[in-house]
Design an enzyme around this catalytic site. Sequence first.
Site, PDB file in Angstrom:
ATOM      1  N   CYS A 102     -35.322 -20.976   0.025  1.00  0.00           N
ATOM      2  CA  CYS A 102     -36.745 -21.563  -0.287  1.00  0.00           C
ATOM      3  C   CYS A 102     -37.681 -21.142  -0.491  1.00  0.00           C
ATOM      4  CB  CYS A 102     -36.953 -22.427   1.012  1.00  0.00           C
ATOM      5  SG  CYS A 102     -37.368 -21.525   2.721  1.00  0.00           S
ATOM      6  N   HIS A 108     -39.312 -20.967   6.989  1.00  0.00           N
ATOM      7  CA  HIS A 108     -39.568 -21.703   6.142  1.00  0.00           C
ATOM      8  C   HIS A 108     -40.540 -22.035   5.118  1.00  0.00           C
ATOM      9  CE1 HIS A 108     -37.900 -25.826   4.214  1.00  0.00           C
ATOM     10  NE2 HIS A 108     -39.005 -26.342   4.354  1.00  0.00           N
ATOM     11  N   ASP A 117     -41.012 -30.866   0.395  1.00  0.00           N
ATOM     12  CA  ASP A 117     -39.817 -29.608   1.000  1.00  0.00           C
ATOM     13  C   ASP A 117     -38.804 -30.428  -0.384  1.00  0.00           C
ATOM     14  OD1 ASP A 117     -37.973 -28.631   2.353  1.00  0.00           O
ATOM     15  OD2 ASP A 117     -38.891 -29.359   4.241  1.00  0.00           O
TER      16      ASP A 117
END
Length: 242
Positions: free
Chosen positions: A50, A118, A133
């Site tokens: 990520c 995250h 996202d």
Amino acid sequence: MASQATHQRNSATDSPTKKLPGTSLIQANRSGVASVLPPAEDCLYTQYYCEENVWQLCDSVRRHRPGELSRCHVVFISNDARCVPLWRQRAGKTDDRLVTWDYSNIFTCVAPHEKDYHVIFMYQPDERCLVFDLDSDLPFPTYFHKYVTETLRTDHILHPEHHRWFRVLPALVYLQKFASDRRHMRHADGSWLQPPPPHPAIRAQDAVHNLDEFISMDTSKPGIGGTVYNLTDFVRCFFKAK
């Protein structure tokens, strides 16, 4: 932590990564707010990486919409326990798609079971704020308030050690300072925990790996910059009620 096989995100499946197109970078969404990014399926994406996926989103804005870069933010979500529960994540196995990540960035990334952070990307053109996202099953983008309601929910139902903290940085700072040689994605013998992105590792002018500095929410240390918020203050900062 992050696992991956770099690919474009598709609503049903993941296909091999493709280069971001030079056109259609501003997509009008239902609210009439223009997006500075292409559709999710056209974004560079490697599952479980990520922090790099979000860096690529920032770089896309820098190359194609440089005038909007100052309105973009990167958000790392983590805590001292390095365990952050997030809902509506595509990796989730339960009905409400709950996932517990080791770390997390906003332009956003979270992994299942043993995740500690995250990362997500946010765009704030005016009083409104949009969240991008690539690991979420919510629309891309999603209004900030809906993302908070669906993905973050509340800390009141969580053990204190699992309360989420948020390091928010300007996208330009992230582009300039972030570096990762992907060491966190290797076994002790050097083999990959998950396949890395096909592009070279990201390096900064003065660093080859500083991911932990972004993940850390320890405000007693200088750190990498940005502002650290608890969930309540994070919402107060980016949600403007009409």
